[in-house]
Design a protein around this motif. Structure first.
Motif, PDB file in Angstrom:
ATOM      1  N   LEU A   3       0.797  -1.226   0.000  1.00 31.35           N
ATOM      2  CA  LEU A   3       0.000   0.000   0.000  1.00 31.35           C
ATOM      3  C   LEU A   3       0.828   1.273   0.000  1.00 31.35           C
ATOM      4  N   SER A   4       2.149   1.154  -0.013  1.00 31.31           N
ATOM      5  CA  SER A   4       2.994   2.347  -0.089  1.00 31.31           C
ATOM      6  C   SER A   4       4.110   2.102  -1.094  1.00 31.31           C
ATOM      7  N   ILE A   8       0.600   6.205  -8.477  1.00 30.43           N
ATOM      8  CA  ILE A   8      -0.841   6.112  -8.693  1.00 30.43           C
ATOM      9  C   ILE A   8      -1.300   7.305  -9.516  1.00 30.43           C
ATOM     10  N   LEU A   9      -2.143   7.041 -10.525  1.00 32.82           N
ATOM     11  CA  LEU A   9      -2.733   8.080 -11.348  1.00 32.82           C
ATOM     12  C   LEU A   9      -4.199   8.219 -10.974  1.00 32.82           C
ATOM     13  N   ARG A  24      -5.230  10.524   0.705  1.00 32.90           N
ATOM     14  CA  ARG A  24      -4.953   9.285   1.452  1.00 32.90           C
ATOM     15  C   ARG A  24      -3.743   8.551   0.898  1.00 32.90           C
ATOM     16  N   PHE A  25      -3.660   8.447  -0.444  1.00 38.61           N
ATOM     17  CA  PHE A  25      -2.528   7.750  -1.051  1.00 38.61           C
ATOM     18  C   PHE A  25      -1.220   8.485  -0.792  1.00 38.61           C
ATOM     19  N   GLY A  29       2.334   7.241   1.608  1.00 35.54           N
ATOM     20  CA  GLY A  29       3.690   7.143   1.091  1.00 35.54           C
ATOM     21  C   GLY A  29       3.802   6.779  -0.373  1.00 35.54           C
ATOM     22  N   ASN A  30       2.789   7.097  -1.151  1.00 39.21           N
ATOM     23  CA  ASN A  30       2.801   6.826  -2.581  1.00 39.21           C
ATOM     24  C   ASN A  30       3.116   8.087  -3.371  1.00 39.21           C
ATOM     25  N   THR A  31       3.558   7.904  -4.601  1.00 37.75           N
ATOM     26  CA  THR A  31       3.690   8.996  -5.550  1.00 37.75           C
ATOM     27  C   THR A  31       2.360   9.086  -6.287  1.00 37.75           C
ATOM     28  N   VAL A  32       1.741  10.255  -6.272  1.00 35.06           N
ATOM     29  CA  VAL A  32       0.408  10.401  -6.852  1.00 35.06           C
ATOM     30  C   VAL A  32       0.436  11.443  -7.963  1.00 35.06           C
ATOM     31  N   ILE A  33      -0.079  11.055  -9.116  1.00 36.22           N
ATOM     32  CA  ILE A  33      -0.239  11.953 -10.259  1.00 36.22           C
ATOM     33  C   ILE A  33      -1.732  12.253 -10.351  1.00 36.22           C
TER      34      ILE A  33
END
Length: 47
Positions: A3-4, A8-9, A24-25, A29-33
């Motif tokens: 989950l990290s 994510i797009l 939330r993403f 700890g995610n990279t979010v576009i």
């Protein structure tokens, strides 16, 4: 499921559920576009 550390797009991320998912993403700890129709709304949401 991991989950990290993902990339994510999210479309329609300037408001509503798309914005909530993006926040939330990012916190997880995610990279979010984030994409959306109105640049001004995206700028207000993410600065």
């Amino acid at each position: 499921m991991k989950l990290s550390g993902n990339t994510i797009l999210i479309t329609g991320g300037g408001s509503g559920i798309g914005l909530a998912f993006a926040e939330r993403f990012i916190k997880a700890g995610n990279t979010v576009i984030v994409c959306g129709r109105r640049e001004s709304v995206l700028q207000d949401a993410f600065g």
